[in-house]
Design a protein around this motif. Sequence first.
Motif, PDB file in Angstrom:
ATOM      1  N   ASP A 301       0.829  -1.212   0.000  1.00  0.00           N
ATOM      2  CA  ASP A 301       0.000   0.000   0.000  1.00  0.00           C
ATOM      3  C   ASP A 301       0.860   1.258   0.000  1.00  0.00           C
ATOM      4  OD1 ASP A 301      -3.046   0.765   0.547  1.00  0.00           O
ATOM      5  OD2 ASP A 301      -1.787   2.152   1.668  1.00  0.00           O
ATOM      6  N   GLN A 302       1.958   1.224   0.719  1.00  0.00           N
ATOM      7  CA  GLN A 302       2.868   2.382   0.768  1.00  0.00           C
ATOM      8  C   GLN A 302       3.532   2.645  -0.582  1.00  0.00           C
ATOM      9  OE1 GLN A 302       5.386   1.019   3.960  1.00  0.00           O
ATOM     10  NE2 GLN A 302       4.157   2.001   5.549  1.00  0.00           N
ATOM     11  N   ARG A 303       3.756   1.577  -1.352  1.00  0.00           N
ATOM     12  CA  ARG A 303       4.396   1.719  -2.665  1.00  0.00           C
ATOM     13  C   ARG A 303       3.387   2.009  -3.779  1.00  0.00           C
ATOM     14  NH1 ARG A 303       9.487  -0.552  -3.190  1.00  0.00           N
ATOM     15  NH2 ARG A 303       9.570   0.808  -5.022  1.00  0.00           N
ATOM     16  N   LEU A 304       2.102   1.783  -3.500  1.00  0.00           N
ATOM     17  CA  LEU A 304       1.074   1.942  -4.527  1.00  0.00           C
ATOM     18  C   LEU A 304       1.074   3.326  -5.179  1.00  0.00           C
ATOM     19  CD1 LEU A 304      -1.330   0.764  -6.080  1.00  0.00           C
ATOM     20  CD2 LEU A 304      -2.796   1.353  -4.129  1.00  0.00           C
ATOM     21  N   PRO A 305       1.248   4.426  -4.438  1.00  0.00           N
ATOM     22  CA  PRO A 305       1.282   5.736  -5.103  1.00  0.00           C
ATOM     23  C   PRO A 305       2.362   5.857  -6.169  1.00  0.00           C
ATOM     24  CG  PRO A 305       0.933   6.030  -2.754  1.00  0.00           C
ATOM     25  CD  PRO A 305       1.244   4.572  -2.962  1.00  0.00           C
ATOM     26  N   GLU A 306       3.491   5.167  -5.982  1.00  0.00           N
ATOM     27  CA  GLU A 306       4.540   5.186  -7.000  1.00  0.00           C
ATOM     28  C   GLU A 306       4.049   4.530  -8.288  1.00  0.00           C
ATOM     29  OE1 GLU A 306       8.592   4.016  -5.621  1.00  0.00           O
ATOM     30  OE2 GLU A 306       7.568   3.702  -3.707  1.00  0.00           O
ATOM     31  N   LEU A 307       3.349   3.414  -8.141  1.00  0.00           N
ATOM     32  CA  LEU A 307       2.815   2.723  -9.314  1.00  0.00           C
ATOM     33  C   LEU A 307       1.782   3.584 -10.026  1.00  0.00           C
ATOM     34  CD1 LEU A 307       2.345  -0.760  -7.606  1.00  0.00           C
ATOM     35  CD2 LEU A 307       4.067  -0.231  -9.348  1.00  0.00           C
ATOM     36  N   LEU A 308       0.901   4.200  -9.280  1.00  0.00           N
ATOM     37  CA  LEU A 308      -0.140   5.037  -9.882  1.00  0.00           C
ATOM     38  C   LEU A 308       0.465   6.241 -10.601  1.00  0.00           C
ATOM     39  CD1 LEU A 308      -2.773   4.986  -6.985  1.00  0.00           C
ATOM     40  CD2 LEU A 308      -2.885   3.735  -9.154  1.00  0.00           C
ATOM     41  N   ALA A 309       1.524   6.805 -10.011  1.00  0.00           N
ATOM     42  CA  ALA A 309       2.140   7.994 -10.600  1.00  0.00           C
ATOM     43  C   ALA A 309       2.836   7.695 -11.922  1.00  0.00           C
ATOM     44  CB  ALA A 309       3.155   8.599  -9.613  1.00  0.00           C
ATOM     45  N   ARG A 310       3.253   6.443 -12.128  1.00  0.00           N
ATOM     46  CA  ARG A 310       3.966   6.092 -13.367  1.00  0.00           C
ATOM     47  C   ARG A 310       3.014   5.747 -14.513  1.00  0.00           C
ATOM     48  NH1 ARG A 310       9.404   4.312 -12.254  1.00  0.00           N
ATOM     49  NH2 ARG A 310      10.044   5.447 -10.386  1.00  0.00           N
ATOM     50  N   LEU A 311       1.733   5.601 -14.219  1.00  0.00           N
ATOM     51  CA  LEU A 311       0.787   5.230 -15.266  1.00  0.00           C
ATOM     52  C   LEU A 311       0.606   6.364 -16.267  1.00  0.00           C
ATOM     53  CD1 LEU A 311      -2.019   3.532 -13.131  1.00  0.00           C
ATOM     54  CD2 LEU A 311      -0.354   2.372 -14.604  1.00  0.00           C
ATOM     55  N   LYS A 312       0.576   5.987 -17.545  1.00  0.00           N
ATOM     56  CA  LYS A 312       0.293   6.957 -18.599  1.00  0.00           C
ATOM     57  C   LYS A 312      -1.207   6.954 -18.898  1.00  0.00           C
ATOM     58  CE  LYS A 312       4.919   6.384 -20.520  1.00  0.00           C
ATOM     59  NZ  LYS A 312       5.748   6.027 -21.706  1.00  0.00           N
ATOM     60  N   ASP A 313      -1.627   7.866 -19.745  1.00  0.00           N
ATOM     61  CA  ASP A 313      -3.056   8.075 -19.960  1.00  0.00           C
ATOM     62  C   ASP A 313      -3.787   6.818 -20.408  1.00  0.00           C
ATOM     63  OD1 ASP A 313      -2.910  10.667 -19.161  1.00  0.00           O
ATOM     64  OD2 ASP A 313      -2.850  11.542 -21.180  1.00  0.00           O
ATOM     65  N   GLU A 314      -3.146   5.974 -21.220  1.00  0.00           N
ATOM     66  CA  GLU A 314      -3.820   4.788 -21.732  1.00  0.00           C
ATOM     67  C   GLU A 314      -3.441   3.511 -20.987  1.00  0.00           C
ATOM     68  OE1 GLU A 314      -5.264   4.661 -25.996  1.00  0.00           O
ATOM     69  OE2 GLU A 314      -3.248   5.496 -26.251  1.00  0.00           O
ATOM     70  N   ASP A 315      -2.691   3.651 -19.904  1.00  0.00           N
ATOM     71  CA  ASP A 315      -2.309   2.490 -19.107  1.00  0.00           C
ATOM     72  C   ASP A 315      -3.448   2.051 -18.199  1.00  0.00           C
ATOM     73  OD1 ASP A 315       0.210   2.558 -20.198  1.00  0.00           O
ATOM     74  OD2 ASP A 315       1.164   3.460 -18.442  1.00  0.00           O
ATOM     75  N   LEU A 316      -3.495   0.750 -17.908  1.00  0.00           N
ATOM     76  CA  LEU A 316      -4.396   0.206 -16.900  1.00  0.00           C
ATOM     77  C   LEU A 316      -3.576  -0.504 -15.831  1.00  0.00           C
ATOM     78  CD1 LEU A 316      -7.291  -1.454 -18.978  1.00  0.00           C
ATOM     79  CD2 LEU A 316      -7.135   0.893 -18.115  1.00  0.00           C
ATOM     80  N   LEU A 317      -3.986  -0.350 -14.577  1.00  0.00           N
ATOM     81  CA  LEU A 317      -3.417  -1.107 -13.468  1.00  0.00           C
ATOM     82  C   LEU A 317      -4.493  -2.046 -12.950  1.00  0.00           C
ATOM     83  CD1 LEU A 317      -1.154  -1.637 -11.369  1.00  0.00           C
ATOM     84  CD2 LEU A 317      -2.223   0.129  -9.946  1.00  0.00           C
ATOM     85  N   MET A 318      -4.181  -3.348 -12.944  1.00  0.00           N
ATOM     86  CA  MET A 318      -5.090  -4.355 -12.408  1.00  0.00           C
ATOM     87  C   MET A 318      -4.416  -5.024 -11.213  1.00  0.00           C
ATOM     88  SD  MET A 318      -6.446  -6.253 -15.869  1.00  0.00           S
ATOM     89  CE  MET A 318      -7.456  -5.419 -17.099  1.00  0.00           C
ATOM     90  N   ILE A 319      -5.179  -5.229 -10.147  1.00  0.00           N
ATOM     91  CA  ILE A 319      -4.674  -5.875  -8.937  1.00  0.00           C
ATOM     92  C   ILE A 319      -5.632  -6.992  -8.571  1.00  0.00           C
ATOM     93  CG2 ILE A 319      -4.014  -5.585  -6.522  1.00  0.00           C
ATOM     94  CD1 ILE A 319      -3.603  -2.583  -7.135  1.00  0.00           C
ATOM     95  N   THR A 320      -5.106  -8.200  -8.375  1.00  0.00           N
ATOM     96  CA  THR A 320      -5.951  -9.350  -8.036  1.00  0.00           C
ATOM     97  C   THR A 320      -5.150 -10.336  -7.198  1.00  0.00           C
ATOM     98  OG1 THR A 320      -7.510 -10.954  -8.984  1.00  0.00           O
ATOM     99  CG2 THR A 320      -5.407 -10.661 -10.143  1.00  0.00           C
ATOM    100  N   ALA A 321      -5.682 -11.553  -7.043  1.00  0.00           N
ATOM    101  CA  ALA A 321      -4.986 -12.635  -6.336  1.00  0.00           C
ATOM    102  C   ALA A 321      -5.335 -13.950  -7.020  1.00  0.00           C
ATOM    103  CB  ALA A 321      -5.381 -12.662  -4.859  1.00  0.00           C
ATOM    104  N   ASP A 322      -4.719 -15.027  -6.566  1.00  0.00           N
ATOM    105  CA  ASP A 322      -4.891 -16.330  -7.219  1.00  0.00           C
ATOM    106  C   ASP A 322      -5.580 -17.375  -6.350  1.00  0.00           C
ATOM    107  OD1 ASP A 322      -2.676 -16.216  -5.562  1.00  0.00           O
ATOM    108  OD2 ASP A 322      -1.454 -17.550  -6.785  1.00  0.00           O
ATOM    109  N   HIS A 323      -5.636 -17.148  -5.038  1.00  0.00           N
ATOM    110  CA  HIS A 323      -6.260 -18.060  -4.072  1.00  0.00           C
ATOM    111  C   HIS A 323      -6.104 -17.406  -2.708  1.00  0.00           C
ATOM    112  CE1 HIS A 323      -2.168 -19.158  -2.917  1.00  0.00           C
ATOM    113  NE2 HIS A 323      -1.916 -19.447  -4.185  1.00  0.00           N
ATOM    114  N   GLY A 324      -6.444 -18.095  -1.654  1.00  0.00           N
ATOM    115  CA  GLY A 324      -6.196 -17.594  -0.316  1.00  0.00           C
ATOM    116  C   GLY A 324      -5.114 -18.389   0.381  1.00  0.00           C
ATOM    117  N   CYS A 325      -4.659 -17.879   1.516  1.00  0.00           N
ATOM    118  CA  CYS A 325      -3.762 -18.617   2.421  1.00  0.00           C
ATOM    119  C   CYS A 325      -3.882 -17.936   3.782  1.00  0.00           C
ATOM    120  CB  CYS A 325      -2.323 -18.626   1.908  1.00  0.00           C
ATOM    121  SG  CYS A 325      -1.260 -19.835   2.749  1.00  0.00           S
TER     122      CYS A 325
END
Length: 385
Positions: A301-325
């Motif tokens: 979560d602390q690093r998420l703003p860095e990822l959002l700031a690097r996105l360009k106008d036509e970029d998409l960011l998707m976040i998901t998972a594959d199962h639980g643990c």
Amino acid sequence: MKRIFLIVLDSVGIGAEPDAPEYGDAGTNTLKSASTSSFFHMPNMEKLGLFNIEGINYHPSCEAPMASVARMQEASKGKDTTIGHWEIAGIYSGRPLPTYPNGFPSEVLDEFTRLTGRGVLCNKPYSGTDVIRDYGDEHLRTGALIVYTSADSVFQIAAHEDIVPPETLYEYCRIARKILVGEHGVGRVIARPFTGTAGNYTRTSGRHDFSIEPPSVDMLDQLKENGCAVIGVGKIHDIFAGKGLTEYVYTQGNEDGINKTLDYMDKEFRGLCFINLVDYDMLYGHRNDIDGYAKALTYFDQRLPELLARLKDEDLLMITADHGCDPGYTVSTDHSREYTPFLLYGRNIPPVNWGTRDTFADIGATVLDYFGITPQFKGKSMLPH
């Protein structure tokens, strides 16, 4: 120059699926367990809309979320990394991959011993940290390989780096992968190197997964066939056995995975960057470490703003998972059959709550739809038109 950055937070489930009791996972909820820790703090994911997802009622939601969100239900049978990632990419698995609660049969181990020239220790389901504690000394004394499994479809090989260098261990895994086909076609053969001395053995970040090859055309194949870049970060290459990728890089934990993702965000390409962040599962979920799990989520979560700031106008960011643990589910240290979160953010994508989706494959269909490609698998795009 459209780009999608698809990040899998490995094992970050958000609640038991309806059939979870069939897997021994009734009542599991990985995210909820992590949220009970005083170290849990995810204000940026909250702003995106994580806690607006259907079924999450233990944390305040956001009145005006930035992202579109959905709760994803797994249609495939199983609850492991391979099946979860495959379904994200559009592959439905109608039966679970084989598991070995009583250990592997002699025809498998005899051939493995013959081809590696090394004996085998353990051969039973075991915790990865406990197995090196209990068998590490004998491994150092004899040179025999520690072979073990879990509730998942895995053939795991642990070896001390002073006895078996990592590259040699990876070669042993490739040998096992060639043996484990057909009836014994496990989802993954996993290298588990470790270091240290008696009473103080520690697994290293040199883990590698050698997956069975995907059985049909998936999202990665279709992107590649249509001239898109398909970049794997972390263990994506291992999960898909390299199939459908145009480029890949391994990582040394979540921090390195995020850093390498940021590096790709600075590059020009058209296509998909598919990222797996494994620490939640490997370091904390399987060890029932609630605080460690919470700290890892907080770090993302602390690093998420860095990822959002690097996105360009036509970029998409998707976040998901594959199962639980679920780290709070002390009955088990294995994966859990859970719904997973899905968040999609793009500067030109209006936020929508899609409720609960029937299959992870809707993610793959959404990726392809963004590039104007019709999926060759069952899955419905979530993009507004």
